[in-house]
Design an enzyme around this catalytic site. Structure first.
Site, PDB file in Angstrom:
ATOM      1  N   VAL A 264      41.508  38.344  32.719  1.00 55.74           N
ATOM      2  CA  VAL A 264      40.996  37.868  34.003  1.00 55.74           C
ATOM      3  C   VAL A 264      41.938  36.787  34.519  1.00 55.74           C
ATOM      4  O   VAL A 264      42.080  35.724  33.914  1.00 55.74           O
ATOM      5  CB  VAL A 264      39.577  37.294  33.857  1.00 55.74           C
ATOM      6  CG1 VAL A 264      39.064  36.789  35.204  1.00 55.74           C
ATOM      7  CG2 VAL A 264      38.632  38.341  33.282  1.00 55.74           C
ATOM      8  N   CYS A 265      42.600  37.072  35.634  1.00 53.20           N
ATOM      9  CA  CYS A 265      43.532  36.113  36.225  1.00 53.20           C
ATOM     10  C   CYS A 265      42.798  35.259  37.257  1.00 53.20           C
ATOM     11  O   CYS A 265      42.374  35.754  38.308  1.00 53.20           O
ATOM     12  CB  CYS A 265      44.703  36.843  36.889  1.00 53.20           C
ATOM     13  SG  CYS A 265      45.902  37.489  35.718  1.00 53.20           S
ATOM     14  N   LEU A 266      42.676  33.980  36.930  1.00 53.60           N
ATOM     15  CA  LEU A 266      41.965  33.063  37.815  1.00 53.60           C
ATOM     16  C   LEU A 266      42.502  31.660  37.571  1.00 53.60           C
ATOM     17  O   LEU A 266      42.646  31.231  36.418  1.00 53.60           O
ATOM     18  CB  LEU A 266      40.460  33.118  37.526  1.00 53.60           C
ATOM     19  CG  LEU A 266      39.525  32.493  38.560  1.00 53.60           C
ATOM     20  CD1 LEU A 266      39.574  33.263  39.880  1.00 53.60           C
ATOM     21  CD2 LEU A 266      38.098  32.461  38.030  1.00 53.60           C
TER      22      LEU A 266
END
Length: 463
Positions: A264-266
């Site tokens: 998850v890219c955040l």
């Protein structure tokens, strides 16, 4: 060696000799010896007692003995055997046959036996007695009521004992202190109090570092009505460092920020660049903030522009065309994710998965048909009643969009090749529609009208 026999045994043999012939007398004597064991003054007992080096001889198979035993079985009746006080003591004489115990012991011998399907029903000791007698089988209506009740009372936040299928279940975090525990409990309280209606969370008291969340895809997006699961782990350095989050992708990448591997890219998680309030703040950032950010910033209306650098094309015709095409592909992946969740619901969320798709199944299928006609993904889907009449678009719509915009056909220039992309979408969507229809029907969704339409279509094709 026969001289040492007891008086009772001698009198018994004398009485038998007066009635039975020599052969019968010999057989009766052998039977009594087997019943009496060590109390009988027989050859074997004497040789064992007087000569210990011959102790192993009685274990050898005696074929004559086996033949006599079989003859004895048919020779004596139960009444004659029980009348012989030397064969049975008082406790054995009062023995009552326990059929349940007998069947259980017999069933134990078949534990490792792989019986063909259906055979078990004909074997009495493999049959499980009904707890409540006749009428224990539930009707379809009763099963539906159970599913509805479990879904209706499914808590948004709750604690569980087991998290064996959690992505980080086999990754311990090591020692933690009291401050760490207090901070996790603080996050739990915030989640229990302020979770949005479309997010559900489970945590474990046995593994306080583990958390599982599911969020319902927002309306008006290509993710509408889908269920998206995330596993999170609070590290031993939390809250100095953000939690680690894994997305249950099923091998599909339906968003630039959600990788097929589960990454998850955040910015809030430190897995993507950011500045200011976008980054994790140990004093103010929480797990609740992470979940809301994923739902609002990642699962949005046009995820194509989440890709770094693509936002600059948001106002161009080519950018909008690419965003629409990306939405078609995203919705296909979202439908595949629905099937993945239906067939393999994550632990502790089985009731939610069944109830959600039971409730929203018809709306999802109507959206699929709506999009196959060329309407934009996420646009409002008109509702038709059971008679097949078209409801008023303004008043009777089952919205898959939060904007309330009327259905719009895609007005893209077909010469740009968009028609080819749409045809590909229709081909894939038809297959997924059939799969979803079957799964939703099994869950009890209101699919009668759609099933009738499919049946009529098949009959027409066959004619």
């Amino acid at each position: 060696m026969q001289g040492g026999a007891s008086s009772s045994s001698s009198s018994c043999r004398a009485a038998d000799a007066a009635v039975w012939d020599p052969v019968q007398q010999q057989q009766q004597q052998q039977k009594r010896q087997r019943c009496q064991g060590s109390s009988s003054n027989d050859h074997v007992g004497s040789s064992t007692e007087n000569n210990p080096f011959q102790a192993s001889e009685p274990e050898l198979l005696n074929f004559d003995y086996a033949e006599n035993e079989e003859e004895d079985y048919y020779l004596y009746s139960d009444e004659e055997c029980y009348d012989d006080e030397e064969c049975y003591d008082d406790e054995e004489a009062d023995f009552e046959f326990d059929e349940t115990d007998f069947n259980q012991k017999l069933a134990d011998k078949f534990d490792d036996l792989d019986l063909p399907p259906g055979v078990e029903a004909t074997v009495p000791w493999l049959q499980k007695p009904a707890a409540d007698g006749p009428g224990t089988f539930k009707s379809v209506a009763e099963i539906d009521d159970v599913i509805n009740m479990r879904y209706e009372f499914f808590k948004q936040f709750d604690t569980v004992e087991d998290f064996s299928d959690h992505h980080f279940a086999n990754k311990p975090i090591g020692k933690t202190g009291k401050e760490w525990t207090k901070r996790i409990q603080h996050d739990w309280k915030l989640l229990e109090k302020d979770l949005p209606a479309s997010i559900y969370v489970r945590v474990s008291e046995n593994r306080m570092d583990l958390l599982r969340a599911v969020m319902i895809g927002p309306q008006g997006t290509p993710y509408h009505d889908g269920l998206f699961f995330f596993d999170a782990q609070f590290t031993s350095t939390y809250p100095a460092t953000p939690p680690v989050v894994h997305y249950h992708s099923g091998g599909l990448r339906l968003n630039p920020n959600l990788y097929a591997c589960g990454r998850v890219c955040l910015s809030l998680l430190g897995t993507w660049g950011g500045s200011g309030c976008e980054k994790w703040n140990s004093a103010h950032s929480t797990m609740l903030q992470v979940l809301i950010s994923i739902q609002a910033l990642v699962l949005n209306e046009k995820p194509y522009f989440n890709e770094p650098g693509y936002e600059s094309y948001a106002n161009s015709a080519s950018g909008q065309k690419s965003a629409l095409e990306y939405n078609y592909n995203t919705f296909l992946h979202s439908c595949r994710t629905m099937l993945y969740s239906l067939r393999r619901p994550p632990q502790h969320f089985e009731a939610l998965v069944a109830g959600h798709f039971r409730e929203r199944g018809r709306a999802i299928l109507c959206a699929c048909k709506h999009y196959m006609k060329g309407h934009n993904i996420g646009s409002v889907v008109p509702v038709k009643d059971e008679d097949g009449k078209q409801g008023d678009t303004d008043d009777a719509v089952e919205s898959s969009s939060s904007s309330g915009v009327k259905p719009q056909l895609n007005n893209m220039d077909l010469s740009t090749g968009h028609d080819t992309y749409l045809k590909s979408f229709k081909t894939n969507m038809k297959f997924l529609f059939e799969e979803l229809l079957m799964e939703f029907n099994v869950k009890g969704a209101d699919t009668k009208k759609l099933c009738d339409e499919k049946l009529k279509k098949n009959q027409t094709s066959a004619a």
